[in-house]
Design a protein around this motif. Structure first.
Motif, PDB file in Angstrom:
ATOM      1  N   ALA A 189       0.836  -1.192   0.000  1.00  0.00           N
ATOM      2  CA  ALA A 189       0.000   0.000   0.000  1.00  0.00           C
ATOM      3  C   ALA A 189       0.870   1.240   0.000  1.00  0.00           C
ATOM      4  N   VAL A 190       0.288   2.348  -0.452  1.00  0.00           N
ATOM      5  CA  VAL A 190       0.839   3.679  -0.202  1.00  0.00           C
ATOM      6  C   VAL A 190       0.181   4.162   1.083  1.00  0.00           C
ATOM      7  N   GLN A 191       0.982   4.578   2.051  1.00  0.00           N
ATOM      8  CA  GLN A 191       0.421   4.963   3.342  1.00  0.00           C
ATOM      9  C   GLN A 191       1.164   6.184   3.879  1.00  0.00           C
ATOM     10  N   PHE A 192       0.435   7.084   4.520  1.00  0.00           N
ATOM     11  CA  PHE A 192       1.059   8.258   5.125  1.00  0.00           C
ATOM     12  C   PHE A 192       0.140   8.827   6.186  1.00  0.00           C
ATOM     13  N   ASP A 193       0.739   9.604   7.099  1.00  0.00           N
ATOM     14  CA  ASP A 193      -0.019  10.370   8.082  1.00  0.00           C
ATOM     15  C   ASP A 193      -0.112  11.808   7.587  1.00  0.00           C
ATOM     16  N   MET A 194      -1.254  12.450   7.818  1.00  0.00           N
ATOM     17  CA  MET A 194      -1.422  13.842   7.393  1.00  0.00           C
ATOM     18  C   MET A 194      -2.187  14.610   8.449  1.00  0.00           C
ATOM     19  N   LYS A 195      -1.787  15.862   8.635  1.00  0.00           N
ATOM     20  CA  LYS A 195      -2.515  16.786   9.514  1.00  0.00           C
ATOM     21  C   LYS A 195      -2.808  18.057   8.740  1.00  0.00           C
ATOM     22  N   LEU A 196      -4.049  18.487   8.768  1.00  0.00           N
ATOM     23  CA  LEU A 196      -4.440  19.754   8.165  1.00  0.00           C
ATOM     24  C   LEU A 196      -4.201  20.846   9.198  1.00  0.00           C
ATOM     25  N   VAL A 197      -3.238  21.718   8.914  1.00  0.00           N
ATOM     26  CA  VAL A 197      -2.921  22.821   9.831  1.00  0.00           C
ATOM     27  C   VAL A 197      -3.905  23.963   9.633  1.00  0.00           C
ATOM     28  N   THR A 198      -4.110  24.335   8.373  1.00  0.00           N
ATOM     29  CA  THR A 198      -5.064  25.397   8.029  1.00  0.00           C
ATOM     30  C   THR A 198      -5.886  24.923   6.841  1.00  0.00           C
ATOM     31  N   ALA A 199      -7.201  25.028   6.937  1.00  0.00           N
ATOM     32  CA  ALA A 199      -8.067  24.579   5.852  1.00  0.00           C
ATOM     33  C   ALA A 199      -8.019  25.561   4.687  1.00  0.00           C
ATOM     34  N   PRO A 200      -8.303  25.105   3.471  1.00  0.00           N
ATOM     35  CA  PRO A 200      -8.403  26.026   2.336  1.00  0.00           C
ATOM     36  C   PRO A 200      -9.486  27.078   2.592  1.00  0.00           C
ATOM     37  N   ALA A 201      -9.301  28.250   2.022  1.00  0.00           N
ATOM     38  CA  ALA A 201     -10.298  29.308   2.172  1.00  0.00           C
ATOM     39  C   ALA A 201     -11.623  28.906   1.551  1.00  0.00           C
ATOM     40  N   ASN A 202     -11.578  28.094   0.503  1.00  0.00           N
ATOM     41  CA  ASN A 202     -12.782  27.617  -0.177  1.00  0.00           C
ATOM     42  C   ASN A 202     -13.346  26.433   0.604  1.00  0.00           C
ATOM     43  N   PRO A 203     -14.512  26.595   1.250  1.00  0.00           N
ATOM     44  CA  PRO A 203     -15.035  25.488   2.075  1.00  0.00           C
ATOM     45  C   PRO A 203     -15.444  24.265   1.266  1.00  0.00           C
ATOM     46  N   ALA A 204     -15.602  24.427  -0.057  1.00  0.00           N
ATOM     47  CA  ALA A 204     -15.991  23.294  -0.897  1.00  0.00           C
ATOM     48  C   ALA A 204     -14.791  22.504  -1.405  1.00  0.00           C
ATOM     49  N   SER A 205     -13.583  22.933  -1.060  1.00  0.00           N
ATOM     50  CA  SER A 205     -12.379  22.259  -1.542  1.00  0.00           C
ATOM     51  C   SER A 205     -12.319  20.822  -1.026  1.00  0.00           C
ATOM     52  N   VAL A 206     -11.924  19.910  -1.892  1.00  0.00           N
ATOM     53  CA  VAL A 206     -11.794  18.487  -1.545  1.00  0.00           C
ATOM     54  C   VAL A 206     -10.355  18.063  -1.782  1.00  0.00           C
ATOM     55  N   PHE A 207      -9.728  17.442  -0.774  1.00  0.00           N
ATOM     56  CA  PHE A 207      -8.356  16.979  -0.937  1.00  0.00           C
ATOM     57  C   PHE A 207      -8.321  15.731  -1.819  1.00  0.00           C
ATOM     58  N   LYS A 208      -7.267  15.623  -2.632  1.00  0.00           N
ATOM     59  CA  LYS A 208      -7.081  14.530  -3.567  1.00  0.00           C
ATOM     60  C   LYS A 208      -5.768  13.795  -3.294  1.00  0.00           C
ATOM     61  N   PHE A 209      -5.766  12.519  -3.659  1.00  0.00           N
ATOM     62  CA  PHE A 209      -4.533  11.725  -3.707  1.00  0.00           C
ATOM     63  C   PHE A 209      -4.339  11.292  -5.144  1.00  0.00           C
ATOM     64  N   LYS A 210      -3.125  11.486  -5.680  1.00  0.00           N
ATOM     65  CA  LYS A 210      -2.844  11.101  -7.059  1.00  0.00           C
ATOM     66  C   LYS A 210      -1.478  10.440  -7.124  1.00  0.00           C
ATOM     67  N   ILE A 211      -1.392   9.394  -7.940  1.00  0.00           N
ATOM     68  CA  ILE A 211      -0.127   8.682  -8.123  1.00  0.00           C
ATOM     69  C   ILE A 211       0.064   8.420  -9.607  1.00  0.00           C
ATOM     70  N   GLU A 212       1.286   8.629 -10.089  1.00  0.00           N
ATOM     71  CA  GLU A 212       1.598   8.474 -11.502  1.00  0.00           C
ATOM     72  C   GLU A 212       2.752   7.501 -11.689  1.00  0.00           C
ATOM     73  N   ALA A 213       2.838   6.945 -12.890  1.00  0.00           N
ATOM     74  CA  ALA A 213       3.921   6.017 -13.218  1.00  0.00           C
ATOM     75  C   ALA A 213       4.393   6.252 -14.642  1.00  0.00           C
ATOM     76  N   ASN A 214       5.693   6.028 -14.816  1.00  0.00           N
ATOM     77  CA  ASN A 214       6.309   6.053 -16.144  1.00  0.00           C
ATOM     78  C   ASN A 214       5.979   7.326 -16.909  1.00  0.00           C
ATOM     79  N   GLY A 215       6.312   8.465 -16.284  1.00  0.00           N
ATOM     80  CA  GLY A 215       6.099   9.737 -16.960  1.00  0.00           C
ATOM     81  C   GLY A 215       4.650  10.051 -17.217  1.00  0.00           C
ATOM     82  N   ALA A 216       3.764   9.690 -16.286  1.00  0.00           N
ATOM     83  CA  ALA A 216       2.321   9.942 -16.370  1.00  0.00           C
ATOM     84  C   ALA A 216       1.639   9.133 -17.467  1.00  0.00           C
TER      85      ALA A 216
END
Length: 696
Positions: free
Chosen positions: A600-627
């Motif tokens: 698996a890909v695994q990590f810990d994350m803490k949001l220190v300050t939220a985006p100003a846009n309340p509708a913002s959604v965080f994403k996870f993206k992973i690429e291989a072989n030059g996208a």
């Protein structure tokens, strides 16, 4: 057969496709009031049950007491008591049988085999279903020609099934579900099935009134409908190929087929439209009891519910053909937005291909539970190895007992329903066979010596050595666990072909082991798995923190006592994505192929300050072989659907199997990103720690 095929082709040209053999239908379609789902569906076969008898040019009664292969409790008859036409409906009635009957109930099962055989189309029935504990009505399809082998290898399409309708639980909730299912894959008991259930709106029960049940079947796709609502989609599997053009995963995991190639004689897996690419015929039946209804709801059969008979009442059965493309059935789809979303699309049971060369996958033969592809096995002694759970140190273990009859024991994939020889050649220099063993009772013969033997290619190559050589020369000691390890290099040097290992044995030397009892655990063929640490208390210089486009420089910041130094990312007004990425031109990539099933890909994350846009959604993206391949998902999907919370650390986990199934080439990962959705993240500050790709 050639004459039959020619005749069928002529019928298709005339708009009457699907009438198998030389039979013809007698329906007057012009008299049928049809509300076609879309204008390009053309009616090609129907029975409106408007006469005074069952049309024998369309339906054949099955007469047997075989229980349908499901321990059903009815005999199927052609008696007018069990099936008849009246008031414009077909009635199938389940009744108590005579006292001396082979089974306690009678009913009817009708099919259209060789009188209504179809490949692709829309298949529709309007019916009112029976009720009561033990009732099991069905509208379904079976293959006419069984091109790929016996059930379920040539497939089964269950358009509608229901069991125990109107049976109430302890809280008064009535059973009201209908089911749509596909059966396919390997021979029983290793067969596969995929399906979904559906409940009518507003708590309506299918046993109270007539409803319309249908499928639309086209090449590579089948959709299920109730009263015109599409509640399930199933599709053929779609294979993903890596940059070496090797099958390396599935873009969509759907159905599959397995059959012997006529030319080579080899058993092959196919990820295509088969087995649902041949002609099928229709079936209508009402079963009583059986493995399914008798084991759910209130269990068993409620004799009172059948005392006066239970009726399955069918208003009509209709078959349409897509006139735009009869050969594929495509072009007439009755679909809605989201008909392939998570709620509607069924994920199938197709085996996931792995690139055949250069990709090492660890094999666990036994660790706390059995691997059905590698059953524990007694060659010749007549005993059955057992799984015991009374070992405080190891939990579940396999126990072998040697009796007076000479034998060898161990694990053999050749004894599985579908043998799965293991290719260990990619791990030649780093891999090993290892297991833990405890001698519970020593052989009666004090001169007995335990052996380790491994075979490949149906015993075309084999190596047999003293067991003690895998533990520094130490013989097993009664009551003590010990670990035994045999390097693959040494086994290959001794003559073993590593590419098709199929038997692994541990046993006292032949005819010396009477009385021996021993246990095994953690049996595996494996190598140390690779791992990549992106950030864990300090940066990885080969995989630096990275801002794609915003012009900032991520920094290392001290956090709390648990996390210490962390990677901090700040999003400004310029849209960007952020994460970890090797320097351009470095050629650095990470090959996670060998972690496919357990990494698996695994990590810990803490949001220190939220985006100003309340509708913002965080994403996870992973690429291989030059996208050339990439997967992007909501970050919350890696934490059970929970969004990041300001000031709180959370762990996010994305399995490599899921990422591979979604299309990622695991062999050349080169970018990992965590970011607010594009142009929505201004003001966001977040920290990441313990970021890695590894086995869990």
């Amino acid at each position: 057969m050639k004459q039959i095929s020619t005749f069928t082709a002529l019928l298709m040209a005339a708009g009457l496709a699907g009438c198998g053999g030389s039979s013809t239908t007698n329906s007057d379609f012009a008299s049928v009031d049809i509300e076609q789902p879309v204008s390009d569906w053309q009616l090609v076969w129907s029975d409106e049950f408007d006469g005074d008898s069952i049309d024998n040019s369309k339906w054949t009664h099955e007469i047997n007491c075989s229980g349908g292969g499901n321990n059903e409790q009815q005999c199927y008859t052609d008696s007018a008591d069990n099936s008849f036409v009246a008031d414009g409906n077909l009635h199938i009635v389940a009744l108590p049988a005579e006292d001396d009957a082979p089974l306690p109930y009678t009913s009817a099962r009708l099919n259209t085999k060789f009188q209504g055989d179809f490949k692709y189309g829309r298949f529709e029935m309007r019916a009112k279903l029976p009720q009561g504990q033990g009732s099991w009505p069905a509208f379904w399809m079976l293959p006419t020609d069984e091109v790929y082998g016996g059930w379920p290898k040539s497939g089964e399409i269950d358009i509608m099934e229901a069991v125990n309708l109107k049976v109430a639980d302890a809280d008064g909730n009535e059973e009201a579900r209908v089911h749509g299912t596909l059966h396919y894959g390997r021979d029983w008991p290793d067969n596969s099935s995929t399906g979904k259930e559906y409940s009518l709106p507003d708590g309506a029960n299918p046993a109270d009134d007539f409803h319309t049940y249908a499928i639309e079947w086209q090449e590579g796709e089948i959709r299920w409908y109730v009263d015109g609502y599409l509640f399930q989609t199933q599709m053929a599997s779609e294979v993903r190929y890596n940059n070496k053009d090797q099958a390396a995963g599935l873009i969509h995991r759907g159905w599959f087929s397995e059959y012997f190639d006529i030319a080579t004689g080899e058993l092959e897996t196919h990820w295509d439209a088969s087995p649902f690419d041949q002609r099928f015929h229709l079936l209508l039946n009402l079963a009583v009891g059986g493995n399914w209804p008798s084991n759910v709801n209130n269990t068993g059969i409620d004799a009172a519910a059948f005392a006066e008979g239970q009726s399955y009442i069918i208003d009509y059965v209709r078959v349409y053909q897509c006139s735009l493309n009869p050969e594929t059935g495509k072009g007439c789809e009755t679909v809605r937005q989201g008909y392939k979303d998570e709620e509607t699309l069924s994920i199938g049971a197709a085996p996931i291909p792995v690139a055949p060369s250069g990709v090492a996958q660890n094999l666990t033969i036994f660790a706390d539970e059995a691997n059905p592809a590698w059953p524990a096995w007694d060659c010749c002694g007549g005993t059955t190895p057992t799984v015991e759970t009374d070992d405080a140190e190891h939990g579940a273990v396999v126990e072998f007992v040697i009796g007076a009859t000479p034998t060898v024991m161990g694990f053999s994939t050749l004894q599985a329903g579908t043998p799965a020889p293991f290719d260990a050649s990619p791990m030649l220099t780093t891999g090993s066979v290892s297991f833990d063993m405890k001698l519970v009772t020593a052989p009666a013969n004090p001169a007995s010596v335990f052996k380790f033997k491994i075979e490949s290619g149906g015993a075309s190559t084999a190596v047999e050595i003293d067991l003690s050589s895998g533990n520094g020369g130490q013989e097993p000691v009664v009551g003590e666990w010990a670990t035994y390890t045999f390097s693959l290099q040494s086994l290959a040097d001794a003559g073993l072909d590593l590419s098709a290992i199929d038997v692994l044995m541990i046993f006292p030397a032949w005819d010396t082991g009477n009385g021996a009892v021993y246990r095994l655990d953690n049996v595996e063929i494996s190598q140390p798995l690779p791992s990549l640490v992106l950030f864990e208390d300090q940066a990885n210089v080969d995989w630096p923190m990275w801002d794609c486009c915003g012009g900032t420089v991520p920094t290392e910041e001290m956090d709390d006592a648990d996390h210490g130094l962390t990677a901090q990312f700040v999003i400004g007004a310029t849209p960007t994505v952020m994460g970890f990425k090797p320097a351009d031109g470095s050629g650095i990539q990470f090959d996670a192929s060998s972690l496919l099933t357990e990494g698996a890909v695994q990590f810990d994350m803490k949001l220190v300050t939220a985006p100003a846009n309340p509708a913002s959604v965080f994403k996870f993206k992973i690429e291989a072989n030059g996208a050339s391949s990439a997967v992007e998902v909501d970050l919350s999907s890696g934490n059970g659907g929970l969004e990041p919370v300001v000031g709180e650390w959370a762990t996010y986990t994305f399995s490599l199997q899921t990422l591979s199934d979604a299309g990622l080439d695991l062999s050349a990962i080169d970018v990992i990103m965590v970011f607010p959705a594009w142009d929505t993240g201004n003001g966001a500050v977040y920290r990441i720690d313990n970021a890695k790709i590894s086995a869990l």
